[in-house]
Scaffold this active site. Structure first.
Site, PDB file in Angstrom:
ATOM      1  N   GLU A 128       0.711  -1.246   0.096  1.00  0.00           N
ATOM      2  CA  GLU A 128      -0.046  -0.094   0.199  1.00  0.00           C
ATOM      3  C   GLU A 128       0.980   1.043  -0.166  1.00  0.00           C
ATOM      4  O   GLU A 128       0.676   2.187  -0.549  1.00  0.00           O
ATOM      5  CB  GLU A 128      -0.966  -0.039   1.084  1.00  0.00           C
ATOM      6  CG  GLU A 128      -2.363  -1.001   1.133  1.00  0.00           C
ATOM      7  CD  GLU A 128      -1.526  -2.322   1.788  1.00  0.00           C
ATOM      8  OE1 GLU A 128      -2.115  -3.142   2.428  1.00  0.00           O
ATOM      9  OE2 GLU A 128      -0.287  -2.579   1.987  1.00  0.00           O
ATOM     10  N   THR A 155      15.133 -40.901  -9.239  1.00  0.00           N
ATOM     11  CA  THR A 155      16.070 -39.568  -8.913  1.00  0.00           C
ATOM     12  C   THR A 155      17.397 -39.880  -9.243  1.00  0.00           C
ATOM     13  O   THR A 155      18.177 -38.649  -9.217  1.00  0.00           O
ATOM     14  CB  THR A 155      15.771 -39.229  -7.636  1.00  0.00           C
ATOM     15  OG1 THR A 155      16.182 -39.852  -6.593  1.00  0.00           O
ATOM     16  CG2 THR A 155      14.180 -38.841  -7.357  1.00  0.00           C
ATOM     17  N   ALA A 156      17.911 -40.986  -9.195  1.00  0.00           N
ATOM     18  CA  ALA A 156      19.398 -41.233  -9.487  1.00  0.00           C
ATOM     19  C   ALA A 156      19.655 -42.603  -9.670  1.00  0.00           C
ATOM     20  O   ALA A 156      19.083 -43.523  -9.432  1.00  0.00           O
ATOM     21  CB  ALA A 156      20.212 -40.839  -8.378  1.00  0.00           C
ATOM     22  N   ARG A 199      13.312 -22.135  -6.282  1.00  0.00           N
ATOM     23  CA  ARG A 199      13.928 -21.756  -5.036  1.00  0.00           C
ATOM     24  C   ARG A 199      13.837 -20.149  -4.836  1.00  0.00           C
ATOM     25  O   ARG A 199      13.747 -20.072  -3.341  1.00  0.00           O
ATOM     26  CB  ARG A 199      15.663 -22.075  -5.774  1.00  0.00           C
ATOM     27  CG  ARG A 199      15.791 -23.483  -5.501  1.00  0.00           C
ATOM     28  CD  ARG A 199      17.269 -23.801  -5.571  1.00  0.00           C
ATOM     29  NE  ARG A 199      17.709 -25.159  -5.803  1.00  0.00           N
ATOM     30  CZ  ARG A 199      18.910 -25.152  -6.148  1.00  0.00           C
ATOM     31  NH1 ARG A 199      20.017 -24.427  -6.457  1.00  0.00           N
ATOM     32  NH2 ARG A 199      19.380 -26.628  -6.289  1.00  0.00           N
ATOM     33  N   THR A 234      22.642 -35.529   1.360  1.00  0.00           N
ATOM     34  CA  THR A 234      22.583 -34.929  -0.096  1.00  0.00           C
ATOM     35  C   THR A 234      23.940 -34.016   0.223  1.00  0.00           C
ATOM     36  O   THR A 234      24.745 -34.172  -0.873  1.00  0.00           O
ATOM     37  CB  THR A 234      21.352 -33.953  -0.278  1.00  0.00           C
ATOM     38  OG1 THR A 234      20.320 -34.819  -0.266  1.00  0.00           O
ATOM     39  CG2 THR A 234      21.719 -33.298  -1.298  1.00  0.00           C
ATOM     40  N   ASP A 244      26.726 -35.041  -2.528  1.00  0.00           N
ATOM     41  CA  ASP A 244      26.586 -34.193  -3.690  1.00  0.00           C
ATOM     42  C   ASP A 244      27.430 -33.004  -3.536  1.00  0.00           C
ATOM     43  O   ASP A 244      27.964 -32.342  -4.519  1.00  0.00           O
ATOM     44  CB  ASP A 244      25.397 -33.835  -4.335  1.00  0.00           C
ATOM     45  CG  ASP A 244      24.713 -35.050  -4.523  1.00  0.00           C
ATOM     46  OD1 ASP A 244      25.129 -35.862  -4.854  1.00  0.00           O
ATOM     47  OD2 ASP A 244      23.251 -35.049  -4.578  1.00  0.00           O
ATOM     48  N   LEU A 298      23.154 -25.577  -3.402  1.00  0.00           N
ATOM     49  CA  LEU A 298      21.889 -25.099  -2.973  1.00  0.00           C
ATOM     50  C   LEU A 298      21.547 -23.736  -2.839  1.00  0.00           C
ATOM     51  O   LEU A 298      20.994 -23.419  -2.043  1.00  0.00           O
ATOM     52  CB  LEU A 298      21.472 -26.061  -1.956  1.00  0.00           C
ATOM     53  CG  LEU A 298      21.321 -27.375  -2.076  1.00  0.00           C
ATOM     54  CD1 LEU A 298      21.119 -28.181  -0.774  1.00  0.00           C
ATOM     55  CD2 LEU A 298      19.866 -27.492  -2.965  1.00  0.00           C
ATOM     56  N   ARG A 306      20.680 -19.775  -8.746  1.00  0.00           N
ATOM     57  CA  ARG A 306      21.693 -19.123  -9.698  1.00  0.00           C
ATOM     58  C   ARG A 306      20.639 -19.069 -11.362  1.00  0.00           C
ATOM     59  O   ARG A 306      19.890 -19.739 -11.407  1.00  0.00           O
ATOM     60  CB  ARG A 306      22.766 -20.269  -9.978  1.00  0.00           C
ATOM     61  CG  ARG A 306      23.499 -20.448  -8.850  1.00  0.00           C
ATOM     62  CD  ARG A 306      24.774 -21.123  -8.992  1.00  0.00           C
ATOM     63  NE  ARG A 306      24.163 -22.629  -9.522  1.00  0.00           N
ATOM     64  CZ  ARG A 306      23.945 -23.634  -8.811  1.00  0.00           C
ATOM     65  NH1 ARG A 306      23.724 -23.359  -7.344  1.00  0.00           N
ATOM     66  NH2 ARG A 306      23.718 -24.810  -9.183  1.00  0.00           N
ATOM     67  N   GLY A 363      17.348 -35.986  -0.363  1.00  0.00           N
ATOM     68  CA  GLY A 363      17.423 -37.337  -0.657  1.00  0.00           C
ATOM     69  C   GLY A 363      16.244 -38.171  -0.626  1.00  0.00           C
ATOM     70  O   GLY A 363      15.384 -37.645   0.215  1.00  0.00           O
TER      71      GLY A 363
END
Length: 347
Positions: free
Chosen positions: A24, A136-137, A159, A171, A175, A179, A182, A268
């Site tokens: 406002e 997923t993998a 994200r 995770t 990996d 996170l 980008r 995961g």
């Protein structure tokens, strides 16, 4: 948005980052910058103008002082500090108030805020990227890249929308991900939350590369590891349960006290399974690639179930093609109906 009696746009604005002006006030400033008077104008807002002194002053008072004649609000504010008081103050000052237009769209836009106000927990969205057969993998952990570039860019946009990202230590160790957001314009990086029962995250993990707050939730105190993570600017919070794991429900409630509205999960199969098993997930954001992997890692590990009625029932909210990949948004049945119930929100 502010309009004149004949529908001319006078000014518009959006709520700024935490502690900044609300929509406002931004709209009033925009109208002034354009050289428009707003006396007698109509204000269209997604939520009831606030009526309390927080980090900013009451928006209803700003609208009254500016000479606004009518306010059209999509939804009442579920914050108990407001909850109808903004409308009452406007009407007492002679401002006409209309409530309801655009309610569904406004609810979706503010779903995390409604969740935090109604349930004292964030809205939890679990993101998954998988093959068409739900993997997923590969069994060896390789997952880059199951989906294509367009799907990955879209994932970064989701994200950026969230207040915080959630992952698990598994995770992190497997990996070593950043996170962060980008390739998408964003005024800030979301907070990162790591479920790490024994504080096993190494202090040189890539997740510390982004400029943002990092919070670790642990179950078992370890002063040496805690101090190493705190030296990197992290916050360590202990929320253990009887099984020596992090109490996930207690974690969500703690995040709500830190004003986390939307929590975006990228974890995961083990943490995903725990969140789903405990009924803590509100919706799933799933990217499906047109490929089959056969044996591999599942989206989530929970169960086994003894009957189909025990399955987590979902309803599809939307679908879209992103290059060769399919994006599905599926919500736990009935979750949003509970949140949208005005009587529940006011209790």
């Amino acid at each position: 948005m502010l309009t004149s009696i004949d529908g001319e746009l006078l000014g518009q604005g959006a709520t700024q980052a935490t502690g900044g002006p609300h929509a406002e006030v931004m709209a009033l400033r925009d109208a002034a910058a354009r050289g428009h008077s707003v006396v007698g104008a109509t204000a269209y807002v997604s939520l009831e103008p606030c009526a309390h002194q927080g980090r900013t002053g009451p928006c209803c008072d700003a609208l009254i002082a500016a000479g606004i004649k009518k306010v059209v609000a999509a939804l009442p504010d579920p914050n108990p500090l407001v909850a109808g008081q903004g409308f009452e103050r406007l009407r007492a000052a002679g401002v006409e108030v209309s409530v309801g237009p655009g309610a569904e769209e406004a609810f979706e836009l503010n779903i995390g805020f409604f969740s935090r106000m109604a349930r004292k927990t964030p809205w939890v969205r679990m993101k998954l990227a998988a093959s068409l057969d739900g993997k997923t993998a590969l069994d060896n952990g390789l997952s880059q890249w199951i989906t294509g570039e367009a799907a990955r860019a879209d994932g970064h946009a989701w994200r950026a929308r969230a207040c915080a990202l959630l992952t698990g230590v598994g995770t992190v160790l497997q990996d070593n991900p950043r996170l962060d957001v980008r390739g998408v314009d964003t005024p800030r990086q979301p907070m990162l939350v790591v479920v790490d029962s024994r504080l096993e995250t190494p202090p040189d993990a890539l997740l510390f590369a982004a400029q943002r707050q990092v919070i670790f939730y642990a179950a078992q105190p370890n002063l040496e590891r805690q101090q190493a993570l705190e030296a990197r600017g992290a916050i360590v919070i202990y929320k253990g349960n009887a099984q020596g794991k992090v109490d996930l429900d207690a974690m969500l409630r703690d995040l709500a006290t830190r004003e986390i509205n939307e929590l975006h999960v990228e974890a995961g199969h083990k943490l995903n399974g725990s969140l789903l098993r405990d009924g803590l997930v509100d919706e799933l954001l799933v990217y499906l690639a047109p490929k089959l992997l056969g044996q591999g890692r599942d989206m989530a590990s929970f169960g086994p179930l003894s009957e189909l009625a025990q399955a987590t029932a979902l309803e599809f909210k939307s679908s879209a093609m992103l290059g060769p990949d399919l994006r599905l948004l599926a919500r736990v049945q009935g979750r949003d109906r509970f949140l949208a119930d005005a009587d529940s929100l006011r209790k």
